[in-house]
Design an enzyme around this catalytic site. Structure first.
Site, PDB file in Angstrom:
ATOM      1  CG  PHE A 153      -1.915  -1.083   1.341  1.00  0.00           C
ATOM      2  CD1 PHE A 153      -1.574  -2.418   1.219  1.00  0.00           C
ATOM      3  CD2 PHE A 153      -3.245  -0.762   1.569  1.00  0.00           C
ATOM      4  CE1 PHE A 153      -2.528  -3.424   1.311  1.00  0.00           C
ATOM      5  CE2 PHE A 153      -4.209  -1.758   1.664  1.00  0.00           C
ATOM      6  CZ  PHE A 153      -3.851  -3.089   1.541  1.00  0.00           C
ATOM      7  CG  ASP A 154       3.418   1.620  -3.252  1.00  0.00           C
ATOM      8  OD1 ASP A 154       3.824   0.786  -2.421  1.00  0.00           O
ATOM      9  OD2 ASP A 154       3.559   1.473  -4.473  1.00  0.00           O
ATOM     10  CB  VAL A 164       7.446   2.842  -4.037  1.00  0.00           C
ATOM     11  CG1 VAL A 164       7.045   2.079  -2.778  1.00  0.00           C
ATOM     12  CG2 VAL A 164       6.632   4.115  -4.159  1.00  0.00           C
ATOM     13  CE1 TYR A 204       6.640  -2.051 -11.005  1.00  0.00           C
ATOM     14  CE2 TYR A 204       5.590  -0.012 -11.668  1.00  0.00           C
ATOM     15  CZ  TYR A 204       5.812  -1.357 -11.859  1.00  0.00           C
ATOM     16  OH  TYR A 204       5.215  -1.995 -12.899  1.00  0.00           O
TER      17      TYR A 204
HETATM   18 CO    CO Z   1       3.874  -3.225 -12.612  1.00  0.00          CO
END
Ligand code: CO
Length: 644
Positions: A305-306, A387, A390
């Site tokens: 849950f970023d 994150v 990513y």
């Molecule tokens: Co992806």
């Protein structure tokens, strides 16, 4: 409990609007007020120090020169007692206005904890033994990403602040580490004690053989046929910025920045003749969840849950480290704290610029041979966060015809796992020999506190449907069928692309020249269903994923669709809980929540670094104006001849 500080206070001096983000001085003052609490231990961490937004009524009635009461909202974690506190402190009086212990929750994982967790893992003899079994002898080359632990009803995890770390190893200090997962080794870390409590080992899988580098020291054969493309704005940009208020053509937008959400937009209006017409009061990315699809024992707990577990704003890039926009750029800094409560300046956190966006409109009158074309220009307000592996770019676009667009750009590096030689993964794609990129989804939820032409709005679902046979003698008839969604339960909806489904946010007390109620329509872009079964842990915790549209009546405590503290939470909080009351949402102050999901079945082309994938939605005026509001955009100078 109150305490009046004897430190110099930052007051309203120099702050021009109640929604101006806290200044560095204000953040320091807020931390000092909290620190002076006698109950506060010396192992306390500041998870959040941010503006406590004043009540909406106060903001909406604000006039320049009014006294501004400034308050900070603080979340603290005492590592010694494992207790979480929420505090509100007044920067105007120095008082602690509230100080509440929140039982049974875990604040987001803080950036300092990332660094400390990696060091704790590398100091663990059990971990060093596990990597030695895999031929890894230099822990300096190991990367430890502190993934959130989720909630799986495991008794000895209850109440312990945890990370289940995933690990990779570089072959040299600048090598792309995600090329070599240390498969099957999961150090589990108590983040309060900052010590490894166990190392799970699911068996040795060899390191994948191939490098995956993308930086200039490795990529030697750059293509050579690119000529310069310059964006020149000789008279500067067309926008004006005062503090955090932006004016561009007919738009007025106020920006803010929080450690949890990153960029926040406030009080977005469009100047229509004499009238400054509101569209929304506040909009932000309120949650996002990235569930992975691999059921292997060491993979099934992968979901992030970023927003709620990591604080996407606190992970924002400083855009001076590689400018991502062309043209005349204006940057806003973001000010947050580290976990010690020290002010951290994220220089150039928010980027503001204009872009040419092809044609806005065109028509050639073939009888008169008059050709009229206008260039479209859009205003872009964005930030980018990293994150772990990513990158996410978050972009709001404002267009000259009253359209607003939200777009997420997904890039960076796919999460990787190693497989045995010859193994073909079902729940992923081989992106390099023995390197698996597991399938996953990126599910976002944007919270939009709407005020289309004023405070009271309603939402209708619109489907384009064929006419029933009784009224359809020739079979050609179809129309836009509009259905009011009067309550919270009726307003939980899914997309339906085959019927061109959209939702319109309507002000039933205002009409355009033809008598239609003024509205904006929410138009889905790419979207899919959530793939996790409803009883899966991640579905319980991120229950907002089950519907694409939610509508709630405005409540100041309802801000995050998976609840205030999703980290290690068993679930059931947020939108599903609030909407059980089935409150009316017609002709009232409403909040619209839109969920959109990108299902990512990785490709070889996503490796070693992933070309941008985009997903988002549009908000378009719908009988909001009397005609095309961009009719007054002037022709471009003729010198821009395009063909010769
Ligand atoms: Co992806």
């Amino acid at each position: 409990m109150t305490f009046v500080t004897d430190r110099p206070l930052s007051t309203s001096v120099g702050v021009s609007h109640p929604l101006e983000p806290l200044t560095p001085d204000e953040i320091s003052a807020a931390v000092a007020i909290a620190r002076a609490q006698p109950s506060l231990g010396d192992r306390v961490r500041f998870a959040t120090v941010t503006l406590k937004e004043p009540p909406k009524a106060t903001v909406l009635s604000f006039q320049p020169g009014d006294t501004i009461e400034r308050e900070a909202f603080i979340i603290l974690l005492d590592n010694a007692t494992a207790k979480t506190y929420e505090a509100v402190v007044s920067l105007s009086t120095g008082e602690v206005k509230s100080w509440v212990h929140i039982p049974g929750v875990q604040p987001p994982i803080m950036l300092d904890e990332f660094v400390e967790c990696e060091a704790a893992v590398k100091a663990s003899p059990e971990f060093l033994a596990a990597i030695a079994k895999r031929g890894i002898t230099n822990p300096d080359l190991v990367m430890v990403d502190p993934w959130s632990a989720g909630h799986y009803g495991i008794a000895d995890e209850e109440g312990t602040r945890l990370s289940r770390a995933l690990c990779w190893v570089r072959s040299s200090p600048t090598d792309h580490g995600y090329a070599r997962p240390i498969e099957g080794v999961i150090p589990v870390v108590d983040l309060n004690k900052m010590e490894v409590i166990r190392v799970e080992d699911y068996g040795v899988v060899p390191l994948p053989p191939k490098d995956g580098n993308y930086t200039p020291e490795y990529v030697k054969n750059y293509r050579t046929d690119i000529k310069p493309l310059e964006i020149v704005q000789p008279e500067g940009p067309s926008f004006e910025v005062k503090d955090h208020e932006i004016r561009w053509q007919k738009w007025k937008i106020r920006v803010g920045f929080t450690p949890r959400e990153g960029l926040v937009l406030y009080d977005v209006t469009y100047q229509d003749g004499e009238h400054e017409r509101p569209i929304f009061y506040r909009a932000s990315l309120a949650e996002m969840t990235v569930p992975y699809g691999d059921p292997a024992p060491h993979h099934y707990r992968k979901n992030a849950f970023d927003v709620g577990e990591y604080g996407i704003g606190s992970l924002a890039n400083s855009l001076k480290l590689g400018c991502d926009c062309l043209g005349e750029i204006y940057y806003f800094d973001g000010f947050i704290t580290n976990s010690k409560g020290e002010v951290v300046q994220i220089e150039n956190a928010i980027c503001l610029h204009e872009e040419d966006f092809g044609i806005l409109w065109k028509h050639v009158d073939w009888r008169t041979e008059q050709a009229e074309v206008r260039r479209s220009r859009r205003l872009v307000v964005s930030f980018i966060a990293t994150v772990g592996n990513y990158e996410y770019g978050f972009y709001w676009y404002f267009y000259q015809d009253g359209t607003i667009q939200y777009e997420v750009k997904l890039t960076g590096v796919v999460s990787t796992a190693a497989v045995m030689p010859g193994e073909i993964p079902k729940y992923g794609t081989l992106i390099a020999p023995q390197l698996n990129a597991p399938i996953h989804q990126h599910i976002f939820n944007v919270r939009m506190d709407m005020q289309v032409d004023g405070g009271n709005n309603s939402v209708y679902e619109v489907d384009i449907v064929p006419e029933v046979d009784e009224h359809n003698p020739y079979g050609n008839a179809f129309y836009a069928k509009s259905t009011l969604l009067p309550t919270e339960q009726t307003a939980q909806r899914l997309i339906d692309p085959m019927q061109g489904r959209y939702w319109k946010i309507v002000n039933s007390s205002k009409t355009n020249a033809m008598g239609y109620p003024t509205a904006y329509k929410l138009m889905p872009g790419e979207n899919t269903a959530s793939m996790a079964r409803p009883d899966a842990s991640v579905s319980q915790r991120a229950s907002y994923m089950s519907k694409h549209l939610w509508v709630t009546p405005y409540h100041e405590d309802e801000n995050y669709p998976a609840g205030d503290y999703p980290n290690q939470h068993p679930g059931g909080e947020g939108l599903t809980q609030w909407t059980q009351r089935d409150r009316p949402v017609a002709d009232t102050d409403i909040v619209v929540w839109y969920t959109f999901a990108h299902s990512h079945s990785p490709r070889a082309e996503d490796w070693p670094i992933m070309p941008v994938a985009t997903i988002g939605f549009m908000l378009k005026p719908l009988n909001f104006f009397d005609e095309n509001p961009a009719n007054d955009v002037p022709p471009s100078p003729a010198k821009n001849a395009c063909c010769h």
